[in-house]
Write a protein that holds these residues in place. Structure first.
Motif, PDB file in Angstrom:
ATOM      1  N   LYS A  11       0.796  -1.286  -0.282  1.00 25.07           N
ATOM      2  CA  LYS A  11      -0.055  -0.062  -0.037  1.00 25.07           C
ATOM      3  C   LYS A  11       0.970   1.142   0.056  1.00 25.07           C
ATOM      4  O   LYS A  11       0.532   2.303  -0.594  1.00 25.07           O
ATOM      5  N   LEU A  12       1.925   1.337   0.706  1.00 26.72           N
ATOM      6  CA  LEU A  12       2.847   2.183   0.762  1.00 26.72           C
ATOM      7  C   LEU A  12       3.444   2.747  -0.474  1.00 26.72           C
ATOM      8  O   LEU A  12       3.631   3.621  -1.011  1.00 26.72           O
ATOM      9  N   ARG A  13       3.884   1.537  -1.379  1.00 25.86           N
ATOM     10  CA  ARG A  13       4.363   1.578  -2.487  1.00 25.86           C
ATOM     11  C   ARG A  13       3.327   2.456  -3.659  1.00 25.86           C
ATOM     12  O   ARG A  13       3.761   3.210  -4.456  1.00 25.86           O
ATOM     13  N   GLY A  14       2.166   1.626  -3.448  1.00 26.27           N
ATOM     14  CA  GLY A  14       1.083   2.130  -4.559  1.00 26.27           C
ATOM     15  C   GLY A  14       0.969   3.635  -4.091  1.00 26.27           C
ATOM     16  O   GLY A  14       0.741   4.375  -5.067  1.00 26.27           O
ATOM     17  N   PHE A  15       1.061   4.073  -2.874  1.00 23.71           N
ATOM     18  CA  PHE A  15       0.622   5.714  -2.402  1.00 23.71           C
ATOM     19  C   PHE A  15       1.887   6.312  -3.146  1.00 23.71           C
ATOM     20  O   PHE A  15       1.618   7.358  -3.712  1.00 23.71           O
ATOM     21  N   ILE A  16       3.111   5.768  -3.046  1.00 20.27           N
ATOM     22  CA  ILE A  16       4.230   6.745  -3.368  1.00 20.27           C
ATOM     23  C   ILE A  16       4.260   6.807  -5.063  1.00 20.27           C
ATOM     24  O   ILE A  16       4.397   7.582  -5.757  1.00 20.27           O
ATOM     25  N   ASP A  17       3.932   5.687  -5.637  1.00 20.33           N
ATOM     26  CA  ASP A  17       3.861   5.280  -7.265  1.00 20.33           C
ATOM     27  C   ASP A  17       2.599   6.284  -7.838  1.00 20.33           C
ATOM     28  O   ASP A  17       2.967   7.138  -8.577  1.00 20.33           O
ATOM     29  N   ALA A  18       1.591   6.665  -6.871  1.00 15.89           N
ATOM     30  CA  ALA A  18       0.636   7.418  -7.182  1.00 15.89           C
ATOM     31  C   ALA A  18       0.924   8.824  -7.331  1.00 15.89           C
ATOM     32  O   ALA A  18       0.622   9.908  -8.181  1.00 15.89           O
TER      33      ALA A  18
END
Length: 103
Positions: A11-18
């Motif tokens: 979820k953290l990676r997804g947030f950073i990617d977004a």
């Protein structure tokens, strides 16, 4: 005291990617066409390098074998430093990356 936020790595990676994608979308109109084509990371996969350089899989394999393009392997995966790929373009006299064959 600051609140502590607990989340999963994915979820953290997804947030950073977004967040990075949103920032790049706002910045893209200010970039030159060559800068817009440049990947936003330091390492390219074999497929990304093929697309970026507009080369076939066989040509890229030949470049690895004859030392034209340095690479690294992790297991069976091959990776190229973006700086080395761009240096290859410079040596060949290319001023900007060619467009992807896949496009």
């Amino acid at each position: 005291m600051e609140p502590v936020i607990v989340t999963s790595e994915s979820k953290l990676r997804g947030f950073i990617d977004a967040a990075v994608e949103a920032a790049m979308s706002r910045l893209a109109p200010r970039l030159s066409p060559a800068e817009q084509d440049r990947p936003a990371k330091n390492w390219l996969t074999n497929r990304e390098a093929q697309d970026y350089l507009g080369l076939s899989k066989a040509t890229l394999a030949r470049y690895r074998a004859d030392g034209t393009l340095p690479y690294s392997k992790v297991g069976a995966s091959v990776f190229y430093r973006l700086s080395e790929v761009e240096a290859l373009l410079e040596r060949s006299g290319a001023s900007a990356p060619p467009h992807s064959k896949a496009a």
